[in-house]
Every structure is written in C-alpha cells, then in structure tokens.
Scaffold this motif. Sequence first.
Motif, PDB file in Angstrom:
ATOM      1  N   LEU A 173       0.861  -1.183   0.000  1.00  0.00           N
ATOM      2  CA  LEU A 173       0.000   0.000   0.000  1.00  0.00           C
ATOM      3  C   LEU A 173       0.897   1.232   0.000  1.00  0.00           C
ATOM      4  O   LEU A 173       1.625   1.476   0.966  1.00  0.00           O
ATOM      5  CB  LEU A 173      -0.909  -0.011   1.234  1.00  0.00           C
ATOM      6  CG  LEU A 173      -1.751   1.239   1.498  1.00  0.00           C
ATOM      7  CD1 LEU A 173      -2.719   1.501   0.340  1.00  0.00           C
ATOM      8  CD2 LEU A 173      -2.518   1.101   2.813  1.00  0.00           C
ATOM      9  N   LEU A 174       0.861   2.009  -1.080  1.00  0.00           N
ATOM     10  CA  LEU A 174       1.693   3.201  -1.215  1.00  0.00           C
ATOM     11  C   LEU A 174       0.813   4.429  -1.070  1.00  0.00           C
ATOM     12  O   LEU A 174      -0.211   4.556  -1.762  1.00  0.00           O
ATOM     13  CB  LEU A 174       2.390   3.235  -2.585  1.00  0.00           C
ATOM     14  CG  LEU A 174       3.674   2.418  -2.745  1.00  0.00           C
ATOM     15  CD1 LEU A 174       3.375   0.922  -2.628  1.00  0.00           C
ATOM     16  CD2 LEU A 174       4.329   2.703  -4.093  1.00  0.00           C
ATOM     17  N   LEU A 175       1.224   5.331  -0.172  1.00  0.00           N
ATOM     18  CA  LEU A 175       0.478   6.550   0.112  1.00  0.00           C
ATOM     19  C   LEU A 175       1.393   7.732  -0.182  1.00  0.00           C
ATOM     20  O   LEU A 175       2.337   7.993   0.565  1.00  0.00           O
ATOM     21  CB  LEU A 175       0.020   6.548   1.576  1.00  0.00           C
ATOM     22  CG  LEU A 175      -0.818   5.329   1.997  1.00  0.00           C
ATOM     23  CD1 LEU A 175      -0.991   5.293   3.499  1.00  0.00           C
ATOM     24  CD2 LEU A 175      -2.170   5.325   1.292  1.00  0.00           C
ATOM     25  N   LEU A 176       1.110   8.452  -1.260  1.00  0.00           N
ATOM     26  CA  LEU A 176       2.020   9.473  -1.774  1.00  0.00           C
ATOM     27  C   LEU A 176       1.342  10.838  -1.739  1.00  0.00           C
ATOM     28  O   LEU A 176       0.299  11.044  -2.363  1.00  0.00           O
ATOM     29  CB  LEU A 176       2.430   9.136  -3.207  1.00  0.00           C
ATOM     30  CG  LEU A 176       2.859   7.684  -3.482  1.00  0.00           C
ATOM     31  CD1 LEU A 176       3.183   7.502  -4.955  1.00  0.00           C
ATOM     32  CD2 LEU A 176       4.032   7.286  -2.607  1.00  0.00           C
ATOM     33  N   ASP A 177       1.948  11.777  -1.013  1.00  0.00           N
ATOM     34  CA  ASP A 177       1.357  13.109  -0.855  1.00  0.00           C
ATOM     35  C   ASP A 177       2.064  14.096  -1.780  1.00  0.00           C
ATOM     36  O   ASP A 177       3.210  14.482  -1.542  1.00  0.00           O
ATOM     37  CB  ASP A 177       1.486  13.573   0.600  1.00  0.00           C
ATOM     38  CG  ASP A 177       0.540  14.718   0.928  1.00  0.00           C
ATOM     39  OD1 ASP A 177      -0.066  15.274  -0.009  1.00  0.00           O
ATOM     40  OD2 ASP A 177       0.419  15.069   2.113  1.00  0.00           O
TER      41      ASP A 177
END
Length: 272
Positions: A173-177
């Motif tokens: 799960l990649l969470l990129l801001d």
Amino acid sequence: MRTLRTRPVPPPPARPGDVLAETEALRVRLGAREVLAGVDVTVRAGEVLALVGPNGAGKSTLLGALAADLPAARGVVRIFGRPATGWTAPELALRRAVLPQSATLSFPFPVEEVVRMGRAPHTASPDEDDGVVAEAMAATEVTAFAARPFSALSGGERARVALARVLAQRAPLLLLDEPTAALDLKHQELVLRLCRDRARAGDAVVVVLHDLGLAAAYAHRVALLCAGRVAADGPSGEVFSEALLSRVYDQPVEVLPHPRTGAPLVIPRRDL
C-alpha cells in the motif's frame, strides 16, 4: 526468563480488487477544526486512486489517516481488514509506505543510505537489500548521485530520492502526498508511470494530486474532496464534469476530451 518477540512478517500477496485500506464515516479533527467530516473511501489492490480537490479540502489529512498517522475522532480506518489502531508500528511498516509532502533530514546522509532506510522493516539478506535499493534508485533516476549528500540536492531531486525510499520499502500500500509538486515535466510523468507500474504489479497506490490532467491520465479512480467531504468518487470521466469542478474549485472550467486518448482535459475558463 525473557520472552523473545518474533519479527512481523509481510502480508501475503493481494489479489486484484482486494481492499487494502478503507475509511468508514471518518471524522478527523486538527485542533478545534474538523478537517474530515464523514469520509468513506476504499483503496483496492491493482489500482491508482488519486485524491484531488482544492487547498484545505482534506486530501493530506485523509492520506495521513489512511497511513494510521492521524487518529480518527469518529469512524474507523481499516488497513488490511483490521482497524488501524490494531497494528503495531513494525506491522504497519510492512503494509504501507508513506511519502510526505516534504522530505527533510537533520544529517547529511548520502542518497543511497536514505533509500536504504526503506529496507529497515525487512530481514532480507544484504545482497537482496542491495538489489532492491539499486532497483528503486534506477526507477526514480537517482543512481547518478548515489554518493551525494541528501542535503545538497535540489527540491526535485530530493523528492525522487524520497520516492525511491518508499519503493524500496516494498509495501503493498503506497500513500504518496503530492509526489509531483517539485518535479519537472519529464519526472512528473516518470512518477505517475511508476504508480501505474506498482498498481499493475498488484499494489494499491493512493496519490494526492493538484494536476487534474495527471489524475485523469494515470488514475484508475479519483476521489474529489471538498470541505472535508467526498464530493464524487469514480473514474475521472464520470467525476470531472464542468459543473462539479467549477463548483468545487470556485473557478469556472472547461472539460474537453484529449484528442488521442479521450481522457478529460480540465482547463480554467479565462477571459483575457
């Protein structure tokens, strides 16, 4: 007698469409302000989900809640089917990787060492770690300055090194801001192609974007946030209507189909 704790193991590979993270009636307060007011979002393996919306809509807050970095005032966040509060930090590190808006380090670590920090949750052999780090650096085009201090890089170079660290973590799960905020045209496209590659490999990618054209071109689904709520959620062709975007952004826009791909192109309506 001392009890030895076993190290957590990575989750089994997800199947396309599996729900890796979700929020239900999520409310988040920052100080006295309610930033998210009843948000339902589902994140599935094999897709890129773009979070879009005007400044202050709650995009970064939602990403932080999905990462289990921000607590819910009400509602629930689930990661791999379990409430986010039920995971330990080492367990979370094997399940989700987070790219914040800005990457800062207090010490002048070489670029390669910064990327290698992404391997901390794992117990792989040094040779395997070396291979993963080299692959992540090559994918983000930072190999050429592997020995340079992170503090000596430009903003765009730092952003790509930070992304390489996230890729090296090998979390599903990649969470990129806002991963493209400091990047030139070439590297914006590179980063979004990498997002699609990770989704194609079975990961779930959530990316905060301000560029609606990038969101329309690369995201399988977009969640349009407005004032702490989800105004629309679905394919960009359904969400990006002139009326809805003009209302949410408080700026008249035109939505045109791309002449080759048909993806929506969002253009501010200008009277020059």
